[in-house]
Design a protein around this motif. Structure first.
Motif, PDB file in Angstrom:
ATOM      1  N   LEU A   1      -1.287  -0.985 -11.183  1.00  0.00           N
ATOM      2  CA  LEU A   1      -0.907  -0.375  -9.913  1.00  0.00           C
ATOM      3  C   LEU A   1      -2.141  -0.050  -9.077  1.00  0.00           C
ATOM      4  N   LEU A   2      -3.200   0.437  -9.713  1.00  0.00           N
ATOM      5  CA  LEU A   2      -4.452   0.683  -8.995  1.00  0.00           C
ATOM      6  C   LEU A   2      -5.014  -0.619  -8.418  1.00  0.00           C
ATOM      7  N   LEU A   3      -4.904  -1.700  -9.182  1.00  0.00           N
ATOM      8  CA  LEU A   3      -5.383  -2.994  -8.702  1.00  0.00           C
ATOM      9  C   LEU A   3      -4.520  -3.513  -7.554  1.00  0.00           C
ATOM     10  N   ILE A   4      -3.214  -3.309  -7.643  1.00  0.00           N
ATOM     11  CA  ILE A   4      -2.320  -3.682  -6.546  1.00  0.00           C
ATOM     12  C   ILE A   4      -2.705  -2.938  -5.280  1.00  0.00           C
ATOM     13  N   HIS A   5      -2.955  -1.657  -5.429  1.00  0.00           N
ATOM     14  CA  HIS A   5      -3.316  -0.817  -4.281  1.00  0.00           C
ATOM     15  C   HIS A   5      -4.639  -1.281  -3.668  1.00  0.00           C
ATOM     16  N   ALA A   6      -5.639  -1.522  -4.513  1.00  0.00           N
ATOM     17  CA  ALA A   6      -6.949  -1.945  -4.011  1.00  0.00           C
ATOM     18  C   ALA A   6      -6.859  -3.299  -3.307  1.00  0.00           C
ATOM     19  N   GLU A   7      -6.118  -4.232  -3.885  1.00  0.00           N
ATOM     20  CA  GLU A   7      -6.013  -5.568  -3.284  1.00  0.00           C
ATOM     21  C   GLU A   7      -5.287  -5.518  -1.947  1.00  0.00           C
ATOM     22  N   ALA A   8      -4.140  -4.838  -1.912  1.00  0.00           N
ATOM     23  CA  ALA A   8      -3.370  -4.779  -0.669  1.00  0.00           C
ATOM     24  C   ALA A   8      -4.143  -4.057   0.420  1.00  0.00           C
TER      25      ALA A   8
ATOM     26  N   GLY B   1      -9.604  -4.329   4.956  1.00  0.00           N
ATOM     27  CA  GLY B   1     -10.946  -4.575   4.461  1.00  0.00           C
ATOM     28  C   GLY B   1     -11.273  -3.626   3.324  1.00  0.00           C
ATOM     29  N   PRO B   2     -12.511  -3.697   2.792  1.00  0.00           N
ATOM     30  CA  PRO B   2     -12.892  -2.867   1.646  1.00  0.00           C
ATOM     31  C   PRO B   2     -13.149  -1.406   2.043  1.00  0.00           C
ATOM     32  N   THR B   3     -12.097  -0.667   2.243  1.00  0.00           N
ATOM     33  CA  THR B   3     -12.182   0.734   2.646  1.00  0.00           C
ATOM     34  C   THR B   3     -12.529   1.609   1.454  1.00  0.00           C
ATOM     35  N   ASP B   4     -12.739   2.894   1.724  1.00  0.00           N
ATOM     36  CA  ASP B   4     -12.989   3.845   0.641  1.00  0.00           C
ATOM     37  C   ASP B   4     -11.824   3.866  -0.339  1.00  0.00           C
ATOM     38  N   LYS B   5     -10.599   3.758   0.174  1.00  0.00           N
ATOM     39  CA  LYS B   5      -9.434   3.761  -0.705  1.00  0.00           C
ATOM     40  C   LYS B   5      -9.451   2.561  -1.643  1.00  0.00           C
ATOM     41  N   ALA B   6      -9.793   1.401  -1.116  1.00  0.00           N
ATOM     42  CA  ALA B   6      -9.833   0.200  -1.948  1.00  0.00           C
ATOM     43  C   ALA B   6     -10.904   0.324  -3.023  1.00  0.00           C
ATOM     44  N   TYR B   7     -12.080   0.789  -2.638  1.00  0.00           N
ATOM     45  CA  TYR B   7     -13.165   0.989  -3.614  1.00  0.00           C
ATOM     46  C   TYR B   7     -12.767   1.995  -4.678  1.00  0.00           C
ATOM     47  N   LYS B   8     -12.143   3.089  -4.284  1.00  0.00           N
ATOM     48  CA  LYS B   8     -11.795   4.134  -5.241  1.00  0.00           C
ATOM     49  C   LYS B   8     -10.841   3.609  -6.312  1.00  0.00           C
TER      50      LYS B   8
ATOM     51  N   VAL C   1       0.842  -1.204   0.000  1.00  0.00           N
ATOM     52  CA  VAL C   1       0.000   0.000   0.000  1.00  0.00           C
ATOM     53  C   VAL C   1       0.872   1.247   0.000  1.00  0.00           C
ATOM     54  N   ALA C   2       1.875   1.275   0.865  1.00  0.00           N
ATOM     55  CA  ALA C   2       2.726   2.457   0.988  1.00  0.00           C
ATOM     56  C   ALA C   2       3.476   2.754  -0.304  1.00  0.00           C
ATOM     57  N   LEU C   3       4.053   1.729  -0.920  1.00  0.00           N
ATOM     58  CA  LEU C   3       4.796   1.938  -2.172  1.00  0.00           C
ATOM     59  C   LEU C   3       3.864   2.343  -3.302  1.00  0.00           C
ATOM     60  N   ALA C   4       2.682   1.706  -3.376  1.00  0.00           N
ATOM     61  CA  ALA C   4       1.732   2.081  -4.422  1.00  0.00           C
ATOM     62  C   ALA C   4       1.338   3.542  -4.304  1.00  0.00           C
ATOM     63  N   GLU C   5       1.126   4.002  -3.083  1.00  0.00           N
ATOM     64  CA  GLU C   5       0.699   5.391  -2.892  1.00  0.00           C
ATOM     65  C   GLU C   5       1.830   6.383  -3.164  1.00  0.00           C
ATOM     66  N   GLN C   6       3.067   5.923  -3.131  1.00  0.00           N
ATOM     67  CA  GLN C   6       4.171   6.797  -3.535  1.00  0.00           C
ATOM     68  C   GLN C   6       4.206   7.008  -5.040  1.00  0.00           C
ATOM     69  N   VAL C   7       3.545   6.123  -5.775  1.00  0.00           N
ATOM     70  CA  VAL C   7       3.545   6.205  -7.239  1.00  0.00           C
ATOM     71  C   VAL C   7       2.215   6.704  -7.777  1.00  0.00           C
ATOM     72  N   LEU C   8       1.118   6.373  -7.117  1.00  0.00           N
ATOM     73  CA  LEU C   8      -0.194   6.835  -7.573  1.00  0.00           C
ATOM     74  C   LEU C   8      -0.225   8.354  -7.654  1.00  0.00           C
ATOM     75  N   SER C   9      -0.879   8.863  -8.670  1.00  0.00           N
ATOM     76  CA  SER C   9      -0.997  10.307  -8.853  1.00  0.00           C
ATOM     77  C   SER C   9      -1.945  10.899  -7.810  1.00  0.00           C
ATOM     78  N   PRO C  10      -1.815  12.185  -7.515  1.00  0.00           N
ATOM     79  CA  PRO C  10      -2.682  12.817  -6.506  1.00  0.00           C
ATOM     80  C   PRO C  10      -4.165  12.617  -6.766  1.00  0.00           C
ATOM     81  N   ILE C  11      -4.564  12.560  -8.030  1.00  0.00           N
ATOM     82  CA  ILE C  11      -5.987  12.360  -8.351  1.00  0.00           C
ATOM     83  C   ILE C  11      -6.487  11.037  -7.788  1.00  0.00           C
ATOM     84  N   ASP C  12      -5.577  10.090  -7.574  1.00  0.00           N
ATOM     85  CA  ASP C  12      -5.945   8.774  -7.044  1.00  0.00           C
ATOM     86  C   ASP C  12      -5.503   8.590  -5.603  1.00  0.00           C
ATOM     87  N   GLY C  13      -5.246   9.705  -4.916  1.00  0.00           N
ATOM     88  CA  GLY C  13      -4.924   9.638  -3.502  1.00  0.00           C
ATOM     89  C   GLY C  13      -3.465   9.372  -3.188  1.00  0.00           C
TER      90      GLY C  13
END
Length: 530
Positions: free
Chosen positions: A414-421, A427-434, A250-262
């Protein structure tokens, strides 16, 4: 066409120099040893370019089948629930692997092993030699070259450890005289992963966020971090189940995800609006591509040869000649005796028409035709052919090699990696759903139903991951790591459901090739294959 980086012409280091006229002479006129060659920054560039040859170089003996130019299709993906060898795939080793009736003497394992470790050899040469070259004030360029080689070594070892598990870990340039000096025993998979993590962390620290001109297509800092997120997710899954790595993913994915995706990424990655544009050569290396194998058509055999392997041919007599090799796997599901991955897609899923071709136009006559599926038959239904390799310029009476890149890591994944992790961690948080809904919405599908349990969200994510990444060299690696609701590996049950009933648990790993065991007395077979 936009100029991109292609390593083909630069991938070989010349170590023996002779003229054509002297080719048959008993003694070469001059030789250049490995130690004599690597002296200048130009030599360093040649060395690092050679580390990319693994992805898209021509195969041995002119076969053209290297890892991401068909070899991992016929030697890995054919064994999944999605694919099966078509009429043109007549190699008995390929066909036995596809139905899980293989052994350690299967030639495809040997070819994959050799090509992966050849890639490791080239990376080790670059990592050893480049630091010894005087770059003057261009030390950042020197560090970048080393970072590219480490990224590529990590990528290749990531394949190796997932395919074979415990394997020899070779991180230095082997340049010995005695055969026994090349013997290396296996290292534990955890040691291989530790080296992968180290290489990617060091690569991310020195690689740029992007390139321009002829360097587009090289490994970037964003690619290193995104791949590391995938490495962490894989280690958290089967067979290792190091669940603390979900947080790392999750942490590494969020370092790469663009701001529009949190995320906090500075790499300007995004989903391409039109799914078809992700793959078409006209849009290669677009904002969704994090790392891809680069291809060019009709130039020194630098195209993808799996494009003509996936489609029917168009002879002047008109009709389908059954010599395509890469075929969808048909199996019985309920009353449907011709079920396949194609039918997992909803009719309004925009990805279906991009992933598969079902109706064709004869390029000579303009006539339209298809191969109807008999059970059940409905208007517009036709045998689906894999179509993500589509290159309009190569789509002629006899399709030729395509300029379509192989997307090895893209933003959608990468979005799928983030959602799965995130789901596995919290659990299925807002971040995972987004993150998951971004994938679904681009496909024309509605948001995923709210209020799902963790297991329900996982099942939904697994399905969307499968549909998103069909024919992108991902399915085998997903099958061997994913779980069912009971928390057990789902590898065998999914393959059995797809008609591949020979599959057993040990098949999650490839056997070490028998010829490697014969040549290296320190190497022992994987436990489940003894």
């Amino acid at each position: 066409m936009k100029k991109i980086f292609t390593p083909f012409a630069l991938a070989f280091v010349v170590v023996v120099a002779v003229s054509c006229a002297d080719f048959l002479a008993e003694e070469p006129k001059s030789t250049i040893s490995e130690d004599q060659y690597y002296k200048t920054p130009s030599d360093a560039l040649t060395a690092v370019n050679a580390t990319y040859f693994f992805y898209n170089g021509g195969g041995p003996n002119g076969s053209g089948q290297t890892a991401y130019n068909s070899l991992l299709q016929v030697g890995m993906e054919f064994a999944t629930d999605e694919q099966y060898p078509g009429p043109g795939a007549t190699n008995p080793d390929v066909r036995s692997l596809s139905v899980h009736n293989h052994s350690s003497t299967n030639r495809t394992f040997y070819e994959n092993w050799q090509q992966h470790y050849a890639g490791i050899k080239r990376a080790n040469v670059a990592i050893e030699k480049i630091p010894l070259i005087d770059f003057g004030s261009s030390t950042a360029l020197q560090a970048r070259y080393i970072g590219e080689a480490k990224f590529n070594r990590a990528f290749i070892y990531f394949n190796i450890v997932r395919l074979w598990g415990d394997v020899p870990l070779i991180t230095e340039n082997q340049n010995y005289v005695k055969a026994q000096d090349y013997y290396v025993a296996k290292s534990a998979a955890t040691e291989i992963y530790a080296q992968i993590e180290k290489d990617l962390q060091e690569a991310a620290a020195v690689l740029p966020s992007s390139y321009s001109g002829g360097d587009i297509g090289r490994a970037t800092a964003g690619a290193a971090k995104a791949l590391l997120a995938k490495v962490y997710l894989t280690q958290a899954s089967f067979p290792l189940r190091i669940q603390s790595h979900y947080q790392d993913a999750v942490a590494l994915a969020e370092q790469v995800l663009s701001p529009i995706d949190g995320g906090t990424g500075v790499y300007n990655y995004n989903l391409r609006r039109n799914y078809a544009d992700v793959f078409l050569p006209a849009f290669k290396n677009n904002e969704e591509h994090i790392f891809s194998a680069q291809y060019m058509s009709n130039f020194q055999s630098q195209g993808r040869n799996d494009f003509p392997r996936t489609l029917p041919r168009f002879p002047s007599s008109f009709g389908i000649i059954g010599n395509y090799a890469d075929q969808v796997n048909f199996y019985t599901k309920g009353a449907d005796k011709s079920f396949s991955v194609y039918k997992l897609f909803k009719k309004n899923d925009k990805r279906r028409k991009v992933t598969f071709a079902t109706l064709f136009v004869n390029p000579r006559t303009g006539a339209k035709f298809g191969a109807p599926i008999a059970n059940p038959a409905y208007p517009g239904d036709s045998t689906p052919y894999f179509f993500k390799t589509y290159d309009p310029s190569a789509f002629t009476a006899i399709p030729s090699e395509a300029a379509t890149n192989v997307t090895l890591l893209r933003y959608a994944e990468l979005l799928l990696i983030h959602a799965e992790a995130e789901n596995e961690l919290n659990g299925p948080t807002d971040k995972a759903y987004k993150s998951l809904n971004r994938i679904r919405n681009r496909a024309g599908l509605p948001d995923l139903t709210r209020g799902l349990t963790q297991d329900q969200f996982r099942d939904s994510l697994y399905l969307d991951r499968e549909l998103e990444l069909v024919y992108e060299y991902q399915r085998w690696f997903d099958l061997i790591r994913q779980r069912n609701a009971a928390g057990n590996p789902s590898f065998v049950e999914k393959l059995h459901a797809a008609g591949k009933t020979n599959a057993v648990d040990r098949n999650r790993w490839f056997p070490i090739p028998q010829i490697e065991l014969d040549n290296n007395p320190l190497l022992v077979q994987n436990d489940l294959w003894k």
